[in-house]
Write an enzyme that holds these catalytic residues in place. Structure first.
Site, PDB file in Angstrom:
ATOM      1  N   CYS A   1      21.125  86.837  -7.737  1.00  0.00           N
ATOM      2  CA  CYS A   1      21.723  87.031  -9.051  1.00  0.00           C
ATOM      3  C   CYS A   1      23.239  86.895  -8.909  1.00  0.00           C
ATOM      4  O   CYS A   1      23.709  85.888  -8.388  1.00  0.00           O
ATOM      5  CB  CYS A   1      21.275  88.391  -9.600  1.00  0.00           C
ATOM      6  SG  CYS A   1      21.842  88.877 -11.229  1.00  0.00           S
TER       7      CYS A   1
ATOM      8  N   ASP B   1      14.700  79.855 -16.016  1.00  0.00           N
ATOM      9  CA  ASP B   1      15.850  80.754 -16.087  1.00  0.00           C
ATOM     10  C   ASP B   1      16.747  80.334 -17.255  1.00  0.00           C
ATOM     11  O   ASP B   1      17.469  79.334 -17.166  1.00  0.00           O
ATOM     12  CB  ASP B   1      16.621  80.698 -14.767  1.00  0.00           C
ATOM     13  CG  ASP B   1      17.722  81.736 -14.667  1.00  0.00           C
ATOM     14  OD1 ASP B   1      18.178  82.243 -15.713  1.00  0.00           O
ATOM     15  OD2 ASP B   1      18.139  82.042 -13.534  1.00  0.00           O
TER      16      ASP B   1
ATOM     17  N   HIS C   1      14.698  83.822 -14.001  1.00  0.00           N
ATOM     18  CA  HIS C   1      15.734  84.568 -13.301  1.00  0.00           C
ATOM     19  C   HIS C   1      15.131  85.842 -12.683  1.00  0.00           C
ATOM     20  O   HIS C   1      14.305  86.508 -13.299  1.00  0.00           O
ATOM     21  CB  HIS C   1      16.856  84.956 -14.274  1.00  0.00           C
ATOM     22  CG  HIS C   1      18.115  85.385 -13.599  1.00  0.00           C
ATOM     23  ND1 HIS C   1      19.022  84.486 -13.090  1.00  0.00           N
ATOM     24  CD2 HIS C   1      18.619  86.621 -13.340  1.00  0.00           C
ATOM     25  CE1 HIS C   1      20.038  85.152 -12.550  1.00  0.00           C
ATOM     26  NE2 HIS C   1      19.803  86.434 -12.683  1.00  0.00           N
TER      27      HIS C   1
END
Length: 235
Positions: free
Chosen positions: A117, A172, A204
């Site tokens: 991330c 994502d 994601h």
């Protein structure tokens, strides 16, 4: 036993979660957190790297703002902590972490960075600023618009000094596929190996088994690719 080790960063102290293998270590991995702190998942990843023979170190990047552990479903609470990060402070945190590992006998090409991330973006920054053994970014954003005062990843890509692997999910919404594909030729201009892998059924956070976004087959493949990338490029 894994432990938090305090290191100095300027006039502050920063905890680094450190996990060591049972036998002699083959290298060291800096594990860069998601936007939720050095939580159970990040600590578990450190232990998994140690099981593979690495010293793993996760710096607490929110140490200037209270070092919180934040909930996966509470993004309004998360965003202020992320917004406080700056590239200069992140560089200082990374420097301090690398110095800690150097004191344990690991530096340069014997060190890797793996980020998730927001940590994926910071891993890319590390790979651009330092000549390390290997770098891996799991769904690191900021490809066309820089974060934390960093240039966009597109601009940094040709300057990569560390072999870099990028792992992205096609579903994502925060990192469009066309941006990922734009990063591929930019990274190919670097003087070090660079590779991008896309997972068509992943979104994601697909590697985090504590989140609803977890996608098992993609996560398992990405983990094996990560270990192979480290094995191929660390000396």
């Amino acid at each position: 036993m894994p432990e938090n080790v305090a290191v100095k960063v300027g006039g502050d102290a920063m905890d680094v979660y450190v996990s060591e293998p049972k036998d002699e270590a083959r290298g060291a991995v800096v594990v860069l957190q998601e936007a939720f702190g050095v939580n159970d998942h990040i600590q578990d990843l450190c232990r998994r790297f140690s099981d593979e023979g690495y010293v793993a170190a996760a710096p607490h990047l929110f140490h200037r703002s209270g070092d919180p552990i934040l909930g996966y479903e509470d993004m309004p609470a998360v965003i202020p902590f992320v917004m406080q990060l700056t590239v200069g402070e992140l560089e200082a945190d990374l420097d301090a972490t690398f110095e800690l590992l150097a004191g344990l006998g690991f530096e340069g090409r014997r060190v890797a960075v793996v980020g998730f991330c927001m940590g994926g973006s910071i891993a890319f920054l590390s790979a651009s600023y330092w000549g390390l053994g290997a770098a891996v970014s799991f769904y690191g954003g900021g490809i066309t618009q820089g974060r934390f005062g960093m240039p966009p990843l597109l601009d940094m890509a040709p300057t990569l000094q560390t072999p870099w692997l990028g792992l992205f999910g096609d579903l994502d919404a925060s990192i469009p596929v066309d941006e990922v594909e734009g990063l591929r030729p930019a990274a190919a201009r670097a003087s070090v190996p660079a590779e991008i892998v896309r997972y068509p059924d992943a979104t994601h956070g697909f590697h985090c088994d504590a989140r609803s976004s977890y996608h098992e087959s993609s996560a398992k493949d990405a983990w094996q690719r990560t270990l192979q990338w480290l094995d191929d490029h660390m000396t």
